[in-house]
Write an enzyme that holds these catalytic residues in place. Structure first.
Site, mmCIF file in Angstrom:
data_model
loop_
_atom_site.group_PDB
_atom_site.id
_atom_site.type_symbol
_atom_site.label_atom_id
_atom_site.label_comp_id
_atom_site.label_asym_id
_atom_site.label_seq_id
_atom_site.Cartn_x
_atom_site.Cartn_y
_atom_site.Cartn_z
ATOM 1 N N ARG A 1 22.657 -8.101 16.399
ATOM 2 C CA ARG A 1 22.840 -7.408 15.105
ATOM 3 C C ARG A 1 22.599 -8.308 13.896
ATOM 4 O O ARG A 1 23.148 -8.074 12.820
ATOM 5 C CB ARG A 1 24.221 -6.773 15.003
ATOM 6 C CG ARG A 1 24.455 -5.688 16.044
ATOM 7 C CD ARG A 1 25.551 -4.735 15.654
ATOM 8 N NE ARG A 1 25.850 -3.874 16.785
ATOM 9 C CZ ARG A 1 26.745 -4.178 17.730
ATOM 10 N NH1 ARG A 1 27.416 -5.305 17.656
ATOM 11 N NH2 ARG A 1 26.957 -3.350 18.724
ATOM 12 N N LYS B 1 11.216 -7.879 4.196
ATOM 13 C CA LYS B 1 10.660 -6.751 4.938
ATOM 14 C C LYS B 1 10.204 -7.253 6.292
ATOM 15 O O LYS B 1 9.410 -8.193 6.383
ATOM 16 C CB LYS B 1 9.457 -6.173 4.199
ATOM 17 C CG LYS B 1 9.789 -5.149 3.147
ATOM 18 C CD LYS B 1 8.485 -4.553 2.677
ATOM 19 C CE LYS B 1 8.660 -3.371 1.784
ATOM 20 N NZ LYS B 1 7.339 -2.726 1.550
ATOM 21 N N GLU C 1 -3.994 -10.089 -2.298
ATOM 22 C CA GLU C 1 -2.605 -9.913 -2.742
ATOM 23 C C GLU C 1 -2.345 -10.702 -4.030
ATOM 24 O O GLU C 1 -1.539 -10.284 -4.863
ATOM 25 C CB GLU C 1 -1.616 -10.357 -1.657
ATOM 26 C CG GLU C 1 -1.634 -9.510 -0.384
ATOM 27 C CD GLU C 1 -0.834 -8.194 -0.484
ATOM 28 O OE1 GLU C 1 -0.153 -7.962 -1.501
ATOM 29 O OE2 GLU C 1 -0.908 -7.394 0.468
ATOM 30 N N LYS D 1 6.636 -12.123 -6.832
ATOM 31 C CA LYS D 1 7.273 -11.440 -5.712
ATOM 32 C C LYS D 1 8.793 -11.648 -5.740
ATOM 33 O O LYS D 1 9.569 -10.703 -5.560
ATOM 34 C CB LYS D 1 6.701 -11.948 -4.392
ATOM 35 C CG LYS D 1 7.371 -11.361 -3.158
ATOM 36 C CD LYS D 1 6.661 -10.145 -2.594
ATOM 37 C CE LYS D 1 7.473 -9.467 -1.506
ATOM 38 N NZ LYS D 1 6.692 -9.024 -0.368
ATOM 39 N N GLU E 1 13.865 -1.818 -2.047
ATOM 40 C CA GLU E 1 12.762 -0.929 -2.370
ATOM 41 C C GLU E 1 13.204 0.454 -2.816
ATOM 42 O O GLU E 1 12.718 1.469 -2.326
ATOM 43 C CB GLU E 1 11.840 -0.801 -1.152
ATOM 44 C CG GLU E 1 10.450 -0.359 -1.527
ATOM 45 C CD GLU E 1 9.456 -0.584 -0.398
ATOM 46 O OE1 GLU E 1 9.847 -0.492 0.760
ATOM 47 O OE2 GLU E 1 8.296 -0.844 -0.706
ATOM 48 N N ARG F 1 10.539 -2.427 -6.828
ATOM 49 C CA ARG F 1 9.775 -3.015 -5.728
ATOM 50 C C ARG F 1 8.580 -2.168 -5.317
ATOM 51 O O ARG F 1 7.615 -2.675 -4.737
ATOM 52 C CB ARG F 1 10.709 -3.214 -4.536
ATOM 53 C CG ARG F 1 10.105 -4.050 -3.447
ATOM 54 C CD ARG F 1 11.212 -4.649 -2.617
ATOM 55 N NE ARG F 1 10.690 -5.261 -1.425
ATOM 56 C CZ ARG F 1 11.389 -6.114 -0.675
ATOM 57 N NH1 ARG F 1 12.609 -6.424 -1.016
ATOM 58 N NH2 ARG F 1 10.864 -6.646 0.384
ATOM 59 N N ASN G 1 3.530 -2.077 -3.861
ATOM 60 C CA ASN G 1 2.659 -1.275 -2.997
ATOM 61 C C ASN G 1 1.308 -0.974 -3.647
ATOM 62 O O ASN G 1 0.516 -0.228 -3.090
ATOM 63 C CB ASN G 1 3.359 0.040 -2.622
ATOM 64 C CG ASN G 1 4.523 -0.192 -1.692
ATOM 65 O OD1 ASN G 1 4.521 -1.122 -0.894
ATOM 66 N ND2 ASN G 1 5.549 0.639 -1.822
ATOM 67 N N HIS H 1 -1.765 -0.434 -1.664
ATOM 68 C CA HIS H 1 -1.359 -0.316 -0.255
ATOM 69 C C HIS H 1 -1.388 1.121 0.263
ATOM 70 O O HIS H 1 -1.456 1.334 1.465
ATOM 71 C CB HIS H 1 0.040 -0.898 -0.046
ATOM 72 C CG HIS H 1 0.063 -2.401 -0.071
ATOM 73 N ND1 HIS H 1 -0.377 -3.133 -1.153
ATOM 74 C CD2 HIS H 1 0.447 -3.303 0.862
ATOM 75 C CE1 HIS H 1 -0.249 -4.423 -0.878
ATOM 76 N NE2 HIS H 1 0.247 -4.555 0.329
ATOM 77 N N HIS I 1 -3.391 1.099 3.465
ATOM 78 C CA HIS I 1 -2.798 1.327 4.785
ATOM 79 C C HIS I 1 -3.545 2.413 5.549
ATOM 80 O O HIS I 1 -3.760 2.307 6.756
ATOM 81 C CB HIS I 1 -1.329 1.738 4.653
ATOM 82 C CG HIS I 1 -0.395 0.574 4.573
ATOM 83 N ND1 HIS I 1 0.922 0.703 4.223
ATOM 84 C CD2 HIS I 1 -0.591 -0.751 4.803
ATOM 85 C CE1 HIS I 1 1.494 -0.488 4.236
ATOM 86 N NE2 HIS I 1 0.607 -1.383 4.581
ATOM 87 N N HIS J 1 -5.683 -6.505 6.569
ATOM 88 C CA HIS J 1 -4.741 -5.987 5.580
ATOM 89 C C HIS J 1 -5.201 -6.250 4.136
ATOM 90 O O HIS J 1 -5.219 -5.349 3.299
ATOM 91 C CB HIS J 1 -3.348 -6.595 5.801
ATOM 92 C CG HIS J 1 -2.328 -6.110 4.828
ATOM 93 N ND1 HIS J 1 -1.903 -4.796 4.781
ATOM 94 C CD2 HIS J 1 -1.666 -6.753 3.839
ATOM 95 C CE1 HIS J 1 -1.013 -4.657 3.814
ATOM 96 N NE2 HIS J 1 -0.839 -5.830 3.227
#
Lengths: 366, 366
Positions: free
Chosen positions: B125, B147, B189, B233, B243, B247, B251, B254, B258, B271
């Site tokens: 956990r 993330k 990026e 960032k 997010e 945040r 994206n 993206h 994606h 990517h």
């Protein structure tokens, strides 16, 4: 009778609602002040038996409250609490286009709750989950506090996350369809709360005429058991969300309990029975170390026996294997096994000073 | 040259350390004031190529600092970023008896970082993770912000969790062994940060003589690019850990990126290339909607071209499939696709008002 118990956390506070026929009110609960930010999409996760009994009532209530409900049925049993079964929830989440605002509703016992909670923790990096526990064990323990996870072939709950539910909804009526053995397993955790936290609860249990089957337990006592157990759990979880301190006391009986469950392949004793054996062992260790009086330990053993729970190890267990298994437990810190040990009924301490010899000595007696 | 950038969070704050030859200092970094609570056990996770180049240096530095280090080597490539590969990390964690105080060190690019981070998020956990990104993409993006995740057969990063690292350690020297195509992907990026946050960074990139290969980039400019990107960032992540707001601007590029990656089976564009295409598309959508001026969009396209990144869709792509894929994106809220759109270089907005027709129109041009 109705109880609403707050679980107060820095973020993500929620409520535990306990009342008969709550299943038919889930739609209302999920649109009230506390939970109103839930999105429209709901995926109910259950197992075949539970879903047959209660699925339609939950779906009707949710649908009437305006939710778009789909469902996903998983095979029943601890042996399916695996990463592979988890994929079925993920697949259903994808199929039904769940979004970050969507909610998984876990309708079932601890296995369904843990897996659904973990799926919610990890789908889209975290969506909502509402826990609707249908076993006593899940009601008083697993559904509260945000511990979620699945088993690794070599250890229980090794893969998991902390992910708090948005609501825990308990309907004591559903316990009427719970097999007697599972009811008793739940009482093991209730006894645990008596020992670690709530002496009065322990006394109440001692004074109850019978506890081995739900039909001998009055509705009042049942509501009381649920409320007091949930209060204890909620209090401990509120003080220590991620198990860095106080929360460790909830592991009372679980250290040896987990080892016994695991070494017998989860087929001989169930979780509550393992905890019962583990509590007896922890009690005897505490007595042996001079931390607890023999009379209180005897009272604990008598209460466990009254419920019809085991107080001895299953036959033929390898004591060295138990000691070795303790070493690979999650609760090990820097190589030292940590035990929760009673000082008196209602109060425990945590110790990493238990000698392997003492453990072995106590296990030999059992 | 050395930069230490704080990532300030309510809990779990950490630092990004950027300096040449940092790899040989990891043991020192992991025992300093900020991270000193790390347990003794470390499991380094890497892929064969990266481990061959840099594994021993990392292990030596950690061993010299008193850590007990084991390692786990995973196959390289996005197609191995799956629940199945994750099991290998879990198995190694079990084999080496990792405890809750133990640390996974992710030595590799985004795939290693994401998977190792997710394993750390979910083993027992949640245990510690230190990110040591070795690709430019991972340095400026994936390694920072917590993330983590793996891919579902039908969508990227659908299974994941937020789990902040205890430290991000960047050694710009390792970029010398990075394939040129991956270097360019990382620059995509960096351009993103120019558009969404840091106009000066965008200007610096425009003024650089060449950006298509690292050997044309001075050490000073490289350190500057890394520092400014990480600052952007870190700032955004600090304001919005999970997010729910700001945040989302990360994206940028993206959403369509994606979709293109996914529809081409992650084999045609990587990517960064997907993001490059997505930024061009988002820019054109913004122009079409009257939110951005054509000249700035042209500057963006010119910069992307200068790097040698794609500005058009791969041949033969099905536009309807792209639009359909957008609907199943994580970033959908209540059925509405959300786009990050530029207003000027250095500033963006988020909109859920982009018509499917506008998307289709723009994609047809590309």
């Amino acid at each position: 009778m109705q109880a609403v118990i707050p679980v107060s956390l820095p973020q993500n506070s929620y409520e535990i609602a306990i009342a008969s026929h709550n299943l038919d009110q889930i739609g209302t609960w999920m649109t009230n002040e506390t939970t109103k930010k839930l999105g429209k999409k709901v995926l109910a996760v259950s197992n075949p038996t539970i879903f047959k009994h209660y699925g339609q009532r939950v779906i009707d209530s949710l649908t009437n409250a305006g939710f778009a409900v789909s469902h996903c049925i998983l095979p029943a049993g601890e042996r399916y609490k695996t990463p592979a079964t988890l994929q079925k929830i993920y697949d259903a989440a994808l199929e039904h286009h769940l979004e970050r605002s969507s909610t998984l509703v876990a309708l079932g016992g601890g296995v369904i709750g843990d897996m659904t909670g973990f799926a919610a923790a990890t789908w889209l990096r975290g969506i909502n989950v509402v826990q609707v526990p249908t076993s006593l064990l899940a009601m008083v323990d697993a559904a509260i506090g945000g511990k979620t996870g699945v088993n690794h072939p070599r250890g229980k709950n090794l893969i998991g996350a902390f992910h708090q539910p948005r609501l825990v909804l308990i309907d004591p009526q559903v316990l009427k369809t719970l097999p007697a053995r599972e009811f008793r397993a739940g009482i093991a955790e209730v006894i645990k709360y008596g020992i670690i936290w709530d002496r009065e609860l322990f006394d109440q249990l001692e004074n109850a005429p019978r506890l081995d089957q739900i039909r001998y337990v009055s509705e009042d006592l049942l509501q009381d058991i649920l409320t007091r157990s949930c209060q204890a759990k909620a209090h401990v979880v509120s003080k220590d969300e991620k198990e860095s301190g106080l929360r460790e006391i909830l592991n009372y009986g679980h250290t040896i309990g987990h080892a016994v469950e695991s070494l017998t392949g989860y087929r001989v004793v169930n979780h509550g029975e393992g905890v019962a054996i583990g509590m007896v062992a922890a009690g005897l260790i505490a007595v042996k170390m001079g931390l607890w009086d023999r009379e209180s330990s005897d009272r604990q053993i008598a209460l466990i026996e009254k419920v019809g729970l085991p107080t001895r190890l299953p036959e033929g267990m390898d004591l060295d294997a138990i000691v070795a298994t303790l070493q690979s437990d999650k609760k090990v810190k820097e190589g030292k096994v940590r035990f929760v040990l009673p000082r008196q009924i209602g109060s425990v301490i945590v110790s990493d000073q238990v000698e392997a010899e003492v453990i072995r000595h106590v296990l030999q007696q059992m």
